[in-house]
Design a protein around this motif. Structure first.
Motif, PDB file in Angstrom:
ATOM      1  N   VAL A 197       0.748  -1.211  -0.057  1.00 42.56           N
ATOM      2  CA  VAL A 197       0.016  -0.139   0.023  1.00 42.56           C
ATOM      3  C   VAL A 197       0.719   1.175  -0.082  1.00 42.56           C
ATOM      4  CG1 VAL A 197      -1.810   1.278   1.201  1.00 42.56           C
ATOM      5  CG2 VAL A 197      -1.853  -1.070   1.363  1.00 42.56           C
ATOM      6  N   LEU A 198       0.829   2.178  -0.955  1.00 42.93           N
ATOM      7  CA  LEU A 198       1.446   3.397  -0.976  1.00 42.93           C
ATOM      8  C   LEU A 198       0.314   4.507  -0.666  1.00 42.93           C
ATOM      9  CD1 LEU A 198       3.246   2.762  -4.356  1.00 42.93           C
ATOM     10  CD2 LEU A 198       4.217   2.467  -2.125  1.00 42.93           C
ATOM     11  N   ARG A 199       0.974   5.444   0.001  1.00 41.74           N
ATOM     12  CA  ARG A 199      -0.051   6.520   0.305  1.00 41.74           C
ATOM     13  C   ARG A 199       0.423   7.901  -0.155  1.00 41.74           C
ATOM     14  NH1 ARG A 199      -1.686   5.604   6.543  1.00 41.74           N
ATOM     15  NH2 ARG A 199       0.716   6.080   7.034  1.00 41.74           N
ATOM     16  N   PRO A 200      -0.027   8.517  -1.264  1.00 44.22           N
ATOM     17  CA  PRO A 200       0.573   9.764  -1.457  1.00 44.22           C
ATOM     18  C   PRO A 200       0.017  10.946  -0.551  1.00 44.22           C
ATOM     19  CG  PRO A 200      -1.372   9.141  -2.786  1.00 44.22           C
ATOM     20  CD  PRO A 200      -0.794   7.949  -1.949  1.00 44.22           C
ATOM     21  N   ARG A 201       0.198  12.012  -0.721  1.00 43.56           N
ATOM     22  CA  ARG A 201      -0.183  13.011   0.368  1.00 43.56           C
ATOM     23  C   ARG A 201      -1.638  13.066   0.128  1.00 43.56           C
ATOM     24  NH1 ARG A 201       1.463  18.570  -2.514  1.00 43.56           N
ATOM     25  NH2 ARG A 201       0.241  18.714  -4.610  1.00 43.56           N
ATOM     26  N   PRO A 202      -2.358  13.422   1.297  1.00 46.45           N
ATOM     27  CA  PRO A 202      -3.828  13.251   1.245  1.00 46.45           C
ATOM     28  C   PRO A 202      -4.423  14.468   0.550  1.00 46.45           C
ATOM     29  CG  PRO A 202      -2.925  12.808   3.542  1.00 46.45           C
ATOM     30  CD  PRO A 202      -1.844  13.380   2.579  1.00 46.45           C
ATOM     31  N   SER A 203      -5.741  14.169  -0.007  1.00 48.16           N
ATOM     32  CA  SER A 203      -6.491  15.318  -0.716  1.00 48.16           C
ATOM     33  C   SER A 203      -6.701  16.347   0.212  1.00 48.16           C
ATOM     34  CB  SER A 203      -7.739  14.793  -1.266  1.00 48.16           C
ATOM     35  OG  SER A 203      -8.656  15.506  -1.605  1.00 48.16           O
ATOM     36  N   SER A 204      -7.043  17.463  -0.113  1.00 45.43           N
ATOM     37  CA  SER A 204      -7.281  18.590   0.873  1.00 45.43           C
ATOM     38  C   SER A 204      -8.782  18.355   1.232  1.00 45.43           C
ATOM     39  CB  SER A 204      -7.216  19.938   0.183  1.00 45.43           C
ATOM     40  OG  SER A 204      -7.769  19.991  -1.187  1.00 45.43           O
ATOM     41  N   ALA A 205      -9.568  17.438   0.520  1.00 42.79           N
ATOM     42  CA  ALA A 205     -10.815  17.261   0.752  1.00 42.79           C
ATOM     43  C   ALA A 205     -11.010  15.872   1.739  1.00 42.79           C
ATOM     44  CB  ALA A 205     -11.723  16.899  -0.463  1.00 42.79           C
ATOM     45  N   ALA A 206      -9.992  15.373   2.115  1.00 46.00           N
ATOM     46  CA  ALA A 206      -9.967  14.190   2.975  1.00 46.00           C
ATOM     47  C   ALA A 206     -10.264  14.565   4.456  1.00 46.00           C
ATOM     48  CB  ALA A 206      -8.594  13.417   2.902  1.00 46.00           C
ATOM     49  N   PRO A 207     -10.862  14.067   5.228  1.00 44.51           N
ATOM     50  CA  PRO A 207     -11.300  14.369   6.630  1.00 44.51           C
ATOM     51  C   PRO A 207      -9.883  14.069   7.479  1.00 44.51           C
ATOM     52  CG  PRO A 207     -13.069  13.053   5.830  1.00 44.51           C
ATOM     53  CD  PRO A 207     -11.866  12.960   4.939  1.00 44.51           C
ATOM     54  N   ASP A 208      -9.794  14.960   8.379  1.00 45.99           N
ATOM     55  CA  ASP A 208      -8.555  14.898   9.372  1.00 45.99           C
ATOM     56  C   ASP A 208      -8.161  13.525   9.782  1.00 45.99           C
ATOM     57  OD1 ASP A 208      -8.250  17.595   9.123  1.00 45.99           O
ATOM     58  OD2 ASP A 208      -8.949  17.966  11.273  1.00 45.99           O
ATOM     59  N   GLY A 209      -7.042  13.004   9.591  1.00 44.18           N
ATOM     60  CA  GLY A 209      -6.581  11.615  10.037  1.00 44.18           C
ATOM     61  C   GLY A 209      -6.702  10.364   8.823  1.00 44.18           C
ATOM     62  N   LEU A 210      -7.486  10.894   7.902  1.00 43.67           N
ATOM     63  CA  LEU A 210      -7.922   9.946   6.598  1.00 43.67           C
ATOM     64  C   LEU A 210      -6.787  10.013   5.683  1.00 43.67           C
ATOM     65  CD1 LEU A 210      -9.621   7.514   5.812  1.00 43.67           C
ATOM     66  CD2 LEU A 210     -10.906   9.422   4.601  1.00 43.67           C
ATOM     67  N   ALA A 211      -6.037   8.889   5.361  1.00 45.32           N
ATOM     68  CA  ALA A 211      -4.968   9.200   4.304  1.00 45.32           C
ATOM     69  C   ALA A 211      -5.639   8.613   2.912  1.00 45.32           C
ATOM     70  CB  ALA A 211      -3.815   8.109   4.456  1.00 45.32           C
ATOM     71  N   ASP A 212      -6.142   9.584   2.399  1.00 47.71           N
ATOM     72  CA  ASP A 212      -6.921   9.381   1.091  1.00 47.71           C
ATOM     73  C   ASP A 212      -6.407  10.458   0.102  1.00 47.71           C
ATOM     74  OD1 ASP A 212      -9.272   8.463  -0.378  1.00 47.71           O
ATOM     75  OD2 ASP A 212     -10.382   9.947   0.121  1.00 47.71           O
ATOM     76  N   PRO A 213      -6.209   9.993  -1.310  1.00 48.44           N
ATOM     77  CA  PRO A 213      -6.187   8.381  -1.632  1.00 48.44           C
ATOM     78  C   PRO A 213      -5.224   7.558  -1.413  1.00 48.44           C
ATOM     79  CG  PRO A 213      -5.505   9.771  -3.676  1.00 48.44           C
ATOM     80  CD  PRO A 213      -5.469  10.807  -2.377  1.00 48.44           C
TER      81      PRO A 213
END
Length: 339
Positions: A197-213
């Motif tokens: 699983v690779l985690r890019p920087r989170p979207s600004s729309a992601a809730p705090d603490g959620l690594a999305d996408p």
């Protein structure tokens, strides 16, 4: 298998998914009726039951299963209570359509496998509805035909417009990517052996603490590689796509091009709002085929083994998510009942 000409179904769980299945069996499915609804919220269950002739509301699954009107069970309650309901159904040898997950973890799924094996026959179909989607069925038939040679790669996208409160990074694997896990195993007929699983920087729309996408990689026992883009707060709608890259061709489903319009200087189509609208036909087909098979005294579709394998791969995925490392899966030997 049925005590009556029409299959009497107890629907356990009357939340969004359960209520939709109640509607489906009552209004769309042939050969079945809703004989009982079960929910810990007695008032909600009663309201549903009151709108259906001959339907009784319960707060206890065992009570509903004991009813002489019930021939089969559809479990749509939260995952943590699936194991208890499944074991109660086994005690009465009732056929079950269990919405995913079979259970929330591999250990409890193994207990279900062991209990079903003691019966000596299958009773569980797991609700992986993509196996019943018209586009995915065409893709499966194409890959099975061998027309394009061996499948080398799958490219998958899984996007939601937004997530409900409390949605966690682990749920991105357990609640969302679990569908790609089953799709991979079904399309390729290979077990998944490792997850990264690779985690890019989170979207600004992601809730705090959620690594999305996130970007998820599967390796399979047959040497295929599968990538999954999971983006659960994309903002523009619900999209599920899959492209198979084979030795001499490729095929893709999920583009949503059933109808394209041209108007006001623009062309385009619609994007589904959520999984209920995108896979409505698949759910209808899934439940109808379960009813038909049950009335014949047969059990078809995804097995308890498929539910267990998905849970085991999810556990590897969550570990890979936390560590950032390639993580091997750990499956027991496949029992004879599921071969």
């Amino acid at each position: 298998m049925t005590k009556h000409g029409t299959l009497g179904v107890a629907v356990i769980g009357t939340g969004r998914m359960g209520a939709d299945h109640v509607r489906r069996i009552n209004a769309v499915t042939s050969g079945a009726r809703v004989a009982a609804v079960v929910d810990i919220d007695a008032e909600r269950a009663k309201q549903l039951a009151d709108g259906i002739d001959g339907c009784t509301a319960y707060t206890d699954p065992a009570g509903a299963m004991a009813s002489p009107d019930v021939d089969a069970v559809l479990i749509a309650s939260p995952g943590p209570v699936h194991e208890a309901a499944l074991l109660q159904a086994f005690e009465r040898d009732l056929p079950v359509l269990c919405e995913k997950p079979l259970t929330p973890d591999a250990a409890s799924a193994l207990r279900v496998l062991e209990a079903e094996q003691k019966l000596g026959h299958r009773r569980v179909q797991v609700g992986f509805m993509r196996r019943y989607d018209a586009e995915y069925l065409k893709l499966k038939a194409l890959l099975d035909s061998g027309q394009f040679g061996r499948t080398l790669l799958l490219h998958c996208r899984h996007r939601n417009a937004s997530t409900p409160p409390g949605f966690t990074s682990q749920m991105m694997i357990n609640d969302s990517v679990v569908h790609e896990i089953d799709t991979t195993r079904w399309l390729l007929e290979q077990e998944i052996t490792a997850v990264t699983v690779l985690r890019p920087r989170p979207s600004s729309a992601a809730p705090d603490g959620l690594a999305d996408p996130q970007f998820v990689l599967f390796e399979t026992a047959g040497g295929a590689v599968v990538d999954v883009e999971i983006f659960v707060n994309c903002g523009w709608g619900y999209q599920v796509q899959c492209e198979a890259v084979c030795e001499s061709g490729s095929a893709r489903v999920g583009d949503g091009h059933a109808m394209v319009t041209n108007a006001a200087g623009r062309w385009g189509g619609e994007i589904d709002a959520d999984f209920v609208s995108r896979f409505e036909d698949a759910y209808d087909r899934e439940v109808q085929q379960w009813v038909d098979a049950t009335r014949r005294g047969e059990v078809e579709g995804p097995t308890a083994w498929d539910g267990y394998a998905a849970a085991a791969v999810c556990e590897a995925g969550v570990r890979a998510q936390a560590t950032g490392e390639r993580t091997s899966t750990n499956l027991v030997e496949r029992p004879a009942l599921y071969r």
